[in-house]
Scaffold this active site. Structure first.
Site, mmCIF file in Angstrom:
data_model
loop_
_atom_site.group_PDB
_atom_site.id
_atom_site.type_symbol
_atom_site.label_atom_id
_atom_site.label_comp_id
_atom_site.label_asym_id
_atom_site.label_seq_id
_atom_site.Cartn_x
_atom_site.Cartn_y
_atom_site.Cartn_z
ATOM 1 N N GLU A 1 -51.466 -46.623 -28.040
ATOM 2 C CA GLU A 1 -51.911 -45.446 -28.509
ATOM 3 C C GLU A 1 -50.835 -44.082 -28.757
ATOM 4 O OE1 GLU A 1 -56.184 -42.911 -28.293
ATOM 5 O OE2 GLU A 1 -55.929 -44.711 -27.408
ATOM 6 N N ARG B 1 -55.520 -55.102 -15.564
ATOM 7 C CA ARG B 1 -54.619 -54.113 -15.367
ATOM 8 C C ARG B 1 -53.953 -53.926 -14.247
ATOM 9 N NH1 ARG B 1 -56.359 -50.292 -19.622
ATOM 10 N NH2 ARG B 1 -55.287 -48.437 -18.862
ATOM 11 N N LYS C 1 -52.713 -41.970 -19.110
ATOM 12 C CA LYS C 1 -52.172 -41.042 -19.787
ATOM 13 C C LYS C 1 -52.579 -39.439 -19.749
ATOM 14 C CE LYS C 1 -51.957 -43.693 -23.274
ATOM 15 N NZ LYS C 1 -51.788 -44.547 -24.385
#
Ligand code: ATP
Ligand code: MG
Length: 553
Positions: A34, A259, A269
């Site tokens: 993204e 993850r 982020k």
């Protein structure tokens, strides 16, 4: 790269044995960031899995900007993301896409679902929807579920045309209001949101939800395996539902992996952006950041990052890896690849009393003893040298084998010297150390074979360059600043950066280029700063110390 096989590869191997669900195509994956921030070391794990799997099977991997959410995306990030991926050594060829380029097709699939009786326009507000979502024993409800197809088609078109307020209507997939998986309780697949999009501008006021958009993007690009992190596991039934109910040939398969978490840092982020915006760090590429651009500026190599992920492996169990392991991987690589050089961080002058004034010698030294093909360089030697203040003690402590009056040490690659004393100023500070050299010891070995315990590094004052050295420490003082119930900003390490202005480095470093990496003998691994270092103002970042606090089992 990705030479070791992990469970995803085992799944693919099984499929291929059974004739494959790859439709005769090779494996085709995608990496879908993204564009709302810079990539970090966690994304690098996904990159290794996506690109690495494609490579392993002779397939392809697309790069796709996942820009279906218009609120926080920015073109600035797109270029940075591409640069970081290239730097890591991955190649998407000409397959660079934006999810937003499929908006028209996604809309069409929305219409298709309505026509099939598999989607409807719902008038519940987000609050009402939440109230009516039911619980494990009660199904969700929507009074609009059985609205005629024609009516939904009309409303959906008018949603697109901008006739309704933001949030007033949604398009929902008609799946199962009683499903144990809440993602399947008639999930919203389109919402109204009048926000300009970084690529499509004001063309759209309705935007598809991730769970609807992502499988469509994958299917349209012919992705065979959609590899993503574990938080999407509960969304997989919806992913499958979408690809199975719209008219697409390709039916990609989603496989989830754990993850990556790392101690002493945050990997989100949003949190990283916060560190930048509050001025806790100098930018996304601050060398303390776990971003790829930060790690790169710090001195990390692509290989060290790939090795780190390779050695950590891929599984379905979330785990937190020690930051020290990342450092270990860097040290392993730099030990083999970084040129050696001499730098004195805390200089004091060493005067060799019996060395002729005005004389200079040149020593040819190996750039990297671990790698003889890296060649040699010349270091100059003269009567006055810089040595580190720590390498002299007027009154030696116990087990101190370096310079003190009467003791001999080796000057790396040059001569054996014997300390004869020091000069002090009025306040008692040492201003110079004095020694004599053994004229028979050129190269550093004694003619009579007597043992010299310590070797110290040095720089010729006649040719040395000044340098600024930036020493970095952990960005956070605690192992898990990322935990939900703590404010990570409270744990930023106030001593994570120490700047040394008056360091002295050997002359060869005047010619170094940004991002050149070195082992400063006895000091650590350093990298010429890509932003601030120039031939007239050398700046080196400490990438990692020499000492290995980490021992892999
Ligand atoms: P963040 O929380 O940092 O914003 P994200 O998952 O929202 O992460 P995306 O840009 O959506 O970031 O991620 C692109 C890809 O990278 C996704 O497939 C995601 O699963 C993967 N990814 C992100 N963070 C990690 C991580 N820590 N470990 C492994 N994969 C990750
Ligand atoms: Mg995301």
């Amino acid at each position: 790269m990705a030479e070791s096989k992990h469970f995803i590869h085992e799944i693919i191997d099984e499929e291929l044995k059974e004739g494959g669900r790859c439709y005769g195509q090779t494996v085709h994956t995608r990496f879908p960031p993204e564009p709302n921030g810079y990539l970090h070391i966690g994304h690098a794990k996904a990159l290794e899995i996506d690109f690495g799997t494609a490579e392993l099977y002779g397939g392809l991997c697309n790069l796709r900007m996942d820009d279906t959410n218009p609120t926080k995306e920015d073109e600035e990030y797109v270029d940075a993301i591409k640069e970081d991926i290239k730097w890591l050594g991955h190649d998407w060829g000409d397959r660079f896409f934006y999810a937003s380029q499929y908006f028209e097709q996604m809309y069409g699939f929305g219409v298709e679902l309505i026509k099939k009786g598999l989607a409807y326009v719902c008038e519940l507000t987000p609050e009402q929807m939440k109230e009516m979502r039911g619980d494990t024993t009660t199904p969700a409800q929507s009074p609009f579920r059985d609205r005629p197809i024609e009516e939904s088609l009309d409303l959906f078109a008018r949603m697109r045309a901008g006739e309704f307020e933001d949030g007033s209507l949604t398009l929902r997939a008609k799946i199962d209001l009683a499903s144990g998986n809440f993602n399947m309780r008639d999930p919203v697949i389109y919402r109204i949101n009048r926000l300009p999009h970084h690529r499509t501008g004001n063309e759209w006021c309705i935007y598809p939800m991730y769970d609807f958009a992502h499988p469509i993007e994958d299917a349209l690009e012919g992705i065979t395996h959609s590899l993503c992190s574990l938080e999407f596991e509960n969304h997989r039934p919806l992913y499958d539902w979408v690809v199975n109910n719209i008219s697409v040939e390709c039916k990609p398969r989603q496989i989830e992996f754990a993850r990556l978490g790392i101690t002493h840092t945050v990997l989100s982020k949003r949190k990283l952006r916060n560190l930048v915006e509050t001025g806790m760090v100098s930018g996304w590429d601050d060398p303390r950041m776990p971003t790829l651009c930060g790690l790169r500026r710090r001195g990390y190599t692509p290989k060290s990052i790939r090795d780190f992920h390779e050695k950590n492996g891929v599984s379905k169990v979330n785990s937190v890896v020690e930051y020290a392991f990342l450092e270990y991987c860097l040290r392993e690589d730099l030990n083999k690849t970084a040129a050696r050089a001499m730098a004195v961080l805390n200089p004091v002058k060493l005067i060799i009393d019996n060395y002729p004034e005005g004389m200079t010698e040149e020593f040819e030294v190996e750039n990297n003893p671990e790698n003889p093909e890296d060649g040699t360089r010349i270091v100059t030697f003269s009567r006055e040298l810089w040595i580190d203040r720590d390498d002299f003690m007027e009154e030696p402590a116990k087990k101190y084998f370096r310079l003190f009056p009467g003791n001999e040490v080796r000057l790396k690659s040059a001569y054996v010297i014997k300390c004869v004393g020091c000069d002090k100023d009025a306040d008692g500070n040492i201003t110079a150390v004095h020694a004599t050299y053994d004229t028979e010891s050129r190269g550093g070995n004694t003619a009579d074979g007597r043992k010299i315990k310590a070797t110290i590094h040095w720089v010729d004052t006649a040719t040395a360059a000044d340098a600024e050295i930036r020493l970095y420490d952990r960005l956070f003082t605690v192992e898990a600043p990322d935990l939900a119930d703590v404010n990570y900003l409270d744990f930023v390490n106030p001593d994570s950066l120490t700047v040394i202005k008056g360091a002295k480095v050997e002359a060869s470093l005047k010619a170094c280029k940004p991002e050149d990496r070195f082992q400063f003998l006895r000091v650590g691994y350093f990298c010429a700063d890509s932003k601030d270092s120039s031939p007239t103002h050398l700046v080196f970042n400490r990438a990692v110390s020499l000492k290995d606090s980490y021992r892999p089992e």
